[in-house]
Scaffold this motif. Structure first.
Motif, PDB file in Angstrom:
ATOM      1  N   LYS A 180      -4.816   8.191  48.220  1.00 60.70           N
ATOM      2  CA  LYS A 180      -3.917   7.998  48.498  1.00 60.70           C
ATOM      3  C   LYS A 180      -2.717   6.639  48.595  1.00 60.70           C
ATOM      4  CE  LYS A 180      -1.431  12.766  49.376  1.00 60.70           C
ATOM      5  NZ  LYS A 180      -0.455  13.971  50.097  1.00 60.70           N
ATOM      6  N   PRO A 181      -3.026   5.697  47.701  1.00 60.98           N
ATOM      7  CA  PRO A 181      -2.993   4.596  47.659  1.00 60.98           C
ATOM      8  C   PRO A 181      -1.239   3.967  47.289  1.00 60.98           C
ATOM      9  CG  PRO A 181      -4.325   4.699  45.669  1.00 60.98           C
ATOM     10  CD  PRO A 181      -3.738   6.103  46.414  1.00 60.98           C
ATOM     11  N   TYR A 182      -0.674   4.836  46.856  1.00 63.33           N
ATOM     12  CA  TYR A 182       0.373   3.857  46.683  1.00 63.33           C
ATOM     13  C   TYR A 182       1.872   4.941  47.807  1.00 63.33           C
ATOM     14  CZ  TYR A 182      -1.000   3.186  42.061  1.00 63.33           C
ATOM     15  OH  TYR A 182      -2.321   2.230  40.917  1.00 63.33           O
ATOM     16  N   LEU A 183       2.707   3.711  47.863  1.00 67.81           N
ATOM     17  CA  LEU A 183       4.009   4.646  48.665  1.00 67.81           C
ATOM     18  C   LEU A 183       5.152   4.807  47.499  1.00 67.81           C
ATOM     19  CD1 LEU A 183       3.938   2.036  50.927  1.00 67.81           C
ATOM     20  CD2 LEU A 183       2.929   4.481  51.607  1.00 67.81           C
ATOM     21  N   GLN A 184       6.471   6.029  47.696  1.00 69.17           N
ATOM     22  CA  GLN A 184       7.207   5.774  46.403  1.00 69.17           C
ATOM     23  C   GLN A 184       8.601   5.643  47.329  1.00 69.17           C
ATOM     24  OE1 GLN A 184       7.201   9.685  43.724  1.00 69.17           O
ATOM     25  NE2 GLN A 184       8.976  10.384  45.305  1.00 69.17           N
ATOM     26  N   ILE A 185       9.258   4.871  47.294  1.00 73.46           N
ATOM     27  CA  ILE A 185      10.484   4.597  47.581  1.00 73.46           C
ATOM     28  C   ILE A 185      11.506   5.514  47.142  1.00 73.46           C
ATOM     29  CG2 ILE A 185      11.922   2.597  47.985  1.00 73.46           C
ATOM     30  CD1 ILE A 185       9.100   1.941  47.916  1.00 73.46           C
ATOM     31  N   GLY A 186      11.360   5.710  45.707  1.00 71.86           N
ATOM     32  CA  GLY A 186      12.367   6.432  45.941  1.00 71.86           C
ATOM     33  C   GLY A 186      12.467   7.192  44.443  1.00 71.86           C
ATOM     34  N   ILE A 187      13.439   8.304  43.625  1.00 72.70           N
ATOM     35  CA  ILE A 187      12.977   8.626  43.001  1.00 72.70           C
ATOM     36  C   ILE A 187      14.937   8.955  42.359  1.00 72.70           C
ATOM     37  CG2 ILE A 187      13.095  11.016  41.081  1.00 72.70           C
ATOM     38  CD1 ILE A 187      11.249  12.399  42.902  1.00 72.70           C
ATOM     39  N   PHE A 188      15.269   8.198  41.166  1.00 69.88           N
ATOM     40  CA  PHE A 188      15.976   8.308  40.447  1.00 69.88           C
ATOM     41  C   PHE A 188      16.930   8.889  39.000  1.00 69.88           C
ATOM     42  CE2 PHE A 188      14.482   4.316  43.134  1.00 69.88           C
ATOM     43  CZ  PHE A 188      15.763   4.580  44.100  1.00 69.88           C
ATOM     44  N   SER A 189      18.031   8.700  39.335  1.00 62.15           N
ATOM     45  CA  SER A 189      18.192   9.749  37.688  1.00 62.15           C
ATOM     46  C   SER A 189      19.331   8.646  36.462  1.00 62.15           C
ATOM     47  CB  SER A 189      19.615  10.627  37.751  1.00 62.15           C
ATOM     48  OG  SER A 189      20.936  10.538  38.477  1.00 62.15           O
ATOM     49  N   VAL A 190      19.244   7.419  37.825  1.00 60.10           N
ATOM     50  CA  VAL A 190      19.830   6.267  36.356  1.00 60.10           C
ATOM     51  C   VAL A 190      18.880   5.270  36.701  1.00 60.10           C
ATOM     52  CG1 VAL A 190      21.732   4.238  36.518  1.00 60.10           C
ATOM     53  CG2 VAL A 190      22.087   6.730  37.334  1.00 60.10           C
ATOM     54  N   GLU A 191      18.662   4.992  35.549  1.00 56.99           N
ATOM     55  CA  GLU A 191      17.480   3.568  35.071  1.00 56.99           C
ATOM     56  C   GLU A 191      17.790   2.185  36.335  1.00 56.99           C
ATOM     57  OE1 GLU A 191      14.687   1.085  31.793  1.00 56.99           O
ATOM     58  OE2 GLU A 191      16.067   2.931  31.684  1.00 56.99           O
ATOM     59  N   GLN A 192      18.489   1.603  36.290  1.00 53.94           N
ATOM     60  CA  GLN A 192      19.607   0.203  36.746  1.00 53.94           C
ATOM     61  C   GLN A 192      19.118   0.246  38.256  1.00 53.94           C
ATOM     62  OE1 GLN A 192      19.358  -2.542  34.708  1.00 53.94           O
ATOM     63  NE2 GLN A 192      19.428  -3.145  37.108  1.00 53.94           N
ATOM     64  N   ASN A 193      19.121   2.134  38.834  1.00 50.18           N
ATOM     65  CA  ASN A 193      19.247   2.051  39.977  1.00 50.18           C
ATOM     66  C   ASN A 193      17.855   2.092  40.741  1.00 50.18           C
ATOM     67  OD1 ASN A 193      21.440   2.137  40.438  1.00 50.18           O
ATOM     68  ND2 ASN A 193      22.170   4.600  40.936  1.00 50.18           N
ATOM     69  N   ALA A 194      16.934   2.497  39.673  1.00 52.42           N
ATOM     70  CA  ALA A 194      15.524   2.230  40.123  1.00 52.42           C
ATOM     71  C   ALA A 194      15.142   0.574  39.825  1.00 52.42           C
ATOM     72  CB  ALA A 194      14.011   3.045  39.047  1.00 52.42           C
ATOM     73  N   ARG A 195      15.366   0.127  38.743  1.00 52.41           N
ATOM     74  CA  ARG A 195      15.228  -1.418  38.232  1.00 52.41           C
ATOM     75  C   ARG A 195      15.973  -2.235  39.677  1.00 52.41           C
ATOM     76  NH1 ARG A 195      11.818  -1.342  34.934  1.00 52.41           N
ATOM     77  NH2 ARG A 195      11.736  -0.713  33.116  1.00 52.41           N
ATOM     78  N   ASN A 196      16.759  -1.688  39.964  1.00 51.69           N
ATOM     79  CA  ASN A 196      17.289  -2.790  41.541  1.00 51.69           C
ATOM     80  C   ASN A 196      16.682  -2.131  42.948  1.00 51.69           C
ATOM     81  OD1 ASN A 196      19.423  -3.253  39.551  1.00 51.69           O
ATOM     82  ND2 ASN A 196      21.467  -2.208  40.589  1.00 51.69           N
ATOM     83  N   THR A 197      16.179  -0.836  42.420  1.00 49.96           N
ATOM     84  CA  THR A 197      15.193  -0.768  43.661  1.00 49.96           C
ATOM     85  C   THR A 197      13.982  -2.113  44.192  1.00 49.96           C
ATOM     86  OG1 THR A 197      16.799   1.292  44.343  1.00 49.96           O
ATOM     87  CG2 THR A 197      14.017   0.824  44.850  1.00 49.96           C
ATOM     88  N   ALA A 198      13.788  -1.393  42.680  1.00 50.91           N
ATOM     89  CA  ALA A 198      12.257  -2.512  42.699  1.00 50.91           C
ATOM     90  C   ALA A 198      11.842  -3.630  43.001  1.00 50.91           C
ATOM     91  CB  ALA A 198      11.957  -2.312  41.280  1.00 50.91           C
ATOM     92  N   GLU A 199      13.132  -4.083  42.634  1.00 52.82           N
ATOM     93  CA  GLU A 199      13.468  -5.948  42.671  1.00 52.82           C
ATOM     94  C   GLU A 199      13.889  -5.937  44.242  1.00 52.82           C
ATOM     95  OE1 GLU A 199      14.260  -9.537  41.967  1.00 52.82           O
ATOM     96  OE2 GLU A 199      13.237  -8.218  40.635  1.00 52.82           O
ATOM     97  N   ALA A 200      14.185  -5.218  45.126  1.00 54.09           N
ATOM     98  CA  ALA A 200      14.761  -5.670  46.146  1.00 54.09           C
ATOM     99  C   ALA A 200      13.347  -5.874  46.977  1.00 54.09           C
ATOM    100  CB  ALA A 200      15.595  -4.443  46.789  1.00 54.09           C
ATOM    101  N   MET A 201      12.684  -4.135  46.613  1.00 54.10           N
ATOM    102  CA  MET A 201      10.674  -4.363  47.026  1.00 54.10           C
ATOM    103  C   MET A 201      10.078  -5.913  46.598  1.00 54.10           C
ATOM    104  SD  MET A 201      10.134  -2.006  48.945  1.00 54.10           S
ATOM    105  CE  MET A 201      12.010  -2.462  48.869  1.00 54.10           C
ATOM    106  N   ARG A 202       9.892  -6.225  45.458  1.00 52.72           N
ATOM    107  CA  ARG A 202       9.526  -8.018  44.982  1.00 52.72           C
ATOM    108  C   ARG A 202      10.648  -9.274  46.115  1.00 52.72           C
ATOM    109  NH1 ARG A 202      11.309  -7.225  39.705  1.00 52.72           N
ATOM    110  NH2 ARG A 202       9.493  -5.507  39.584  1.00 52.72           N
ATOM    111  N   GLN A 203      11.372  -8.404  46.486  1.00 52.92           N
ATOM    112  CA  GLN A 203      12.245  -9.892  47.007  1.00 52.92           C
ATOM    113  C   GLN A 203      11.363  -9.612  48.616  1.00 52.92           C
ATOM    114  OE1 GLN A 203      16.107 -10.260  46.503  1.00 52.92           O
ATOM    115  NE2 GLN A 203      16.544 -10.692  44.678  1.00 52.92           N
ATOM    116  N   ALA A 204      11.084  -9.015  49.452  1.00 58.15           N
ATOM    117  CA  ALA A 204      10.139  -8.410  49.501  1.00 58.15           C
ATOM    118  C   ALA A 204       8.891  -9.018  49.787  1.00 58.15           C
ATOM    119  CB  ALA A 204      10.571  -7.215  50.604  1.00 58.15           C
ATOM    120  N   GLY A 205       8.090  -9.010  48.749  1.00 54.57           N
ATOM    121  CA  GLY A 205       7.414  -9.925  48.817  1.00 54.57           C
ATOM    122  C   GLY A 205       6.367  -8.436  49.041  1.00 54.57           C
TER     123      GLY A 205
END
Length: 303
Positions: free
Chosen positions: A229-254
């Motif tokens: 299990k090499p991946y970590l699941q952050i969350g499941i989203f029913s709205v695409e923009q919410n998912a992309r906002n979360t991904a951007e927060a992860m990207r800013q965290a390195g």
């Protein structure tokens, strides 16, 4: 809803993301794009993605893994992690289909263990899940939660398209054979427009100097991870923009996030994952950083 799902103030861009993601969670003012549609729920299976060789991946309900029909409650507070519910009898996080028995709405989300017993409905509901299920804050609803499992199945349409009826070919009429017209030498010559011939007394134009182009460096193939299990699941989203906002927060965290679009039972959802990690220590470090950003229910997954 238990304490570790409370909104944390994130620094820099992450704080901006939290404000964007969690704004407007009140169901009374819920925009139309959050409202689900019950059409197409007749079948409990639906193709989640086409594979080669006439097979597709399908989600099937797995009540033997988990199934509960209980009252659920959203307490009105915003939550991180997208669409999820929590139940005290859960042992491992699961992907589930959540149905609101009172209005027929349903959504795909995650199932977590409820860590603290409190009076009232058994199921705790996230703000995103409440919006998708059209639940109002503080008003319990009867929910049906069933675990989902992915399986490969033969796609009859793809198999039929790949089958060639040799009998029809043998019954075809004879084809007359003959010499073909001369072929233009080279695709470039065939596509080049005709240009008028230069006058005899004009000086020949010098040929343009060849332009040297640097070869693009080969992109290294992603490295296979030795972890199950090499991946970590952050969350499941029913709205695409919410998912992309979360991904951007992860990207800013390195971290290196990915947003995966999937569908099941007629519903489309977006998963945010981080990885793949190349070692258990690397995965542990990433999980520590993810939890520091407020996503305390992230967990390891296969893909």
């Amino acid at each position: 809803m238990y304490d570790h799902f409370r909104l944390r103030y994130l620094t820099g861009g992450a704080m901006l993301f939290a404000a964007m993601t969690l704004a407007g969670c009140d169901s009374a003012s819920m925009p139309g794009f959050l409202k689900s549609d019950t059409a197409g729920e007749e079948a409990t299976r639906n193709a989640g993605g086409v594979r080669g060789g006439g097979t597709v991946e399908r989600d099937i309900e797995a009540p033997e893994i988990f199934q509960a029909t209980e009252r659920g409650l959203w307490d009105g507070r915003p939550s991180l992690g997208g669409v999820w519910v929590a139940h005290p009898e859960v042992t491992e996080p699961e992907r589930v289909i959540i149905r609101n028995q009172q209005n027929g709405q349903f959504v795909i989300g995650a199932l977590f263990k409820r860590e603290r017993e409190t009076p009232g409905p058994v199921l705790q509901v996230s703000s995103d899940a409440a919006a998708a299920l059209e639940m109002l804050a503080g008003q319990p609803a009867e929910l049906d939660v069933v675990a989902l499992r992915r399986e490969e199945a033969t796609d009859p349409d793809a198999a039929a398209a790949a089958t060639v009826d040799t009998a029809d070919l043998s019954a075809a009429s004879d084809v007359e054979s003959g010499a073909l017209d001369p072929v233009t030498s080279g695709a470039g010559a065939a596509l080049a427009p005709e240009t008028p011939a230069a006058p005899e007394d004009s000086a020949a134009a010098p040929a343009p100097a060849p332009v040297e182009t640097a070869a693009a460096p080969a992109r290294p193939a992603p490295q296979a991870s030795p972890l199950d299990k090499p991946y970590l699941q952050i969350g499941i989203f029913s709205v695409e923009q919410n998912a992309r906002n979360t991904a951007e927060a992860m990207r800013q965290a390195g971290l290196l996030p990915a947003v995966k679009k999937q569908s099941s039972s007629g519903k489309t959802f977006w998963r945010v994952i981080v990885g793949p990690a190349q070692s258990a220590s690397e995965r542990s470090d990433a999980l520590t950083e993810i939890k520091a950003q407020g996503f305390t229910d992230a967990y390891a997954v296969t893909d």
